[in-house]
Design a protein around this motif. Sequence first.
Motif, PDB file in Angstrom:
ATOM      1  N   ASP A  89       0.956  -0.991   0.315  1.00 28.20           N
ATOM      2  CA  ASP A  89      -0.076   0.155  -0.007  1.00 28.20           C
ATOM      3  C   ASP A  89       0.514   1.191  -0.370  1.00 28.20           C
ATOM      4  OD1 ASP A  89      -2.674  -1.447   0.213  1.00 28.20           O
ATOM      5  OD2 ASP A  89      -2.866  -1.041   1.693  1.00 28.20           O
ATOM      6  N   VAL A  93       4.366   1.397  -1.638  1.00 31.19           N
ATOM      7  CA  VAL A  93       4.483   1.944  -3.049  1.00 31.19           C
ATOM      8  C   VAL A  93       4.060   1.567  -3.804  1.00 31.19           C
ATOM      9  CG1 VAL A  93       6.720   0.879  -3.555  1.00 31.19           C
ATOM     10  CG2 VAL A  93       6.924   0.465  -1.159  1.00 31.19           C
ATOM     11  N   GLY A  94       2.645   0.704  -3.626  1.00 34.17           N
ATOM     12  CA  GLY A  94       1.948   0.917  -4.644  1.00 34.17           C
ATOM     13  C   GLY A  94       2.022  -0.033  -5.617  1.00 34.17           C
ATOM     14  N   VAL A  95       2.653  -0.870  -4.896  1.00 34.03           N
ATOM     15  CA  VAL A  95       2.545  -2.291  -6.441  1.00 34.03           C
ATOM     16  C   VAL A  95       1.778  -3.376  -5.105  1.00 34.03           C
ATOM     17  CG1 VAL A  95       5.587  -1.822  -6.412  1.00 34.03           C
ATOM     18  CG2 VAL A  95       4.833  -2.981  -4.769  1.00 34.03           C
ATOM     19  N   SER A  96       1.634  -4.299  -5.980  1.00 34.49           N
ATOM     20  CA  SER A  96       0.953  -5.609  -5.286  1.00 34.49           C
ATOM     21  C   SER A  96       1.377  -6.758  -4.428  1.00 34.49           C
ATOM     22  CB  SER A  96       0.105  -6.650  -6.592  1.00 34.49           C
ATOM     23  OG  SER A  96       1.252  -6.911  -7.248  1.00 34.49           O
TER      24      SER A  96
END
Length: 246
Positions: free
Chosen positions: A8, A10-13
């Motif tokens: 959440d 970093v914005g990666v899965s």
Amino acid sequence: MKVKEVADLVGVSVRTLHHYDEIGLLTPGEITDTGYRLYSNDNLELLQQILFFRELDLPLKQIKEIVNDESFDREAALSMHRRLLLEKRDRLDRMIATIDKTLLYTRGEIAMTNKEKFEGFDFSRNPYEQEARERWGDRAVDESNARLAGMSKGQQQAMSDEMTALYTKLASLRHHAPASSEAQAGIKEWYDMLNRMGCYSLDAFKGLGQMYVDDERFTKNIDKFGEGLALFMRDAMAVYADHNRG
């Protein structure tokens, strides 16, 4: 931090972080008895480096080799990232300016030379290096990069201009049959140019042509020179490869 918290932030899965762990690129600092991955501040700093490298289109395998090298210097890497991203920003600014000029040209408000129509495009670098490495191995890509790196800025610009001119020429031939003598003469120039930069077998050349159609990013870039150019090049490259196998 737990994996979901890092994802959440970093914005990666979460799946991406799990994959990085599985390939040994980014191993959590701790795994609890219940199986939770816990990431340390050092992990987050490494993740930042990884994402900077990814922004520059480096494949994960190469990133792993770089960050695991004993001589890896984080500060030097950050300086390199900054320099390369500034270059990328400059190229994007020039492309945006080209779009603005083209809009004015389309409305009949200004004149525009053919050279101005392609300001900002840079075909001296392969933005899809990862796909090329995965499909055909490192040899052609490494040789191409090494040859480009050995060129002066003037030589690199000359190569870029030559590629642009050849794309334009091929676009003018795209309504010919791919097997026609005109099309095959043009596509031979393309094959010879690629092999001045790297080492492309006939199979790799044919596969590259297929990627021009399979990968919409390639298609969009190539078709800027003329709608249907990517498809024409794929077919002409396949004919050339099959005809020259001997």
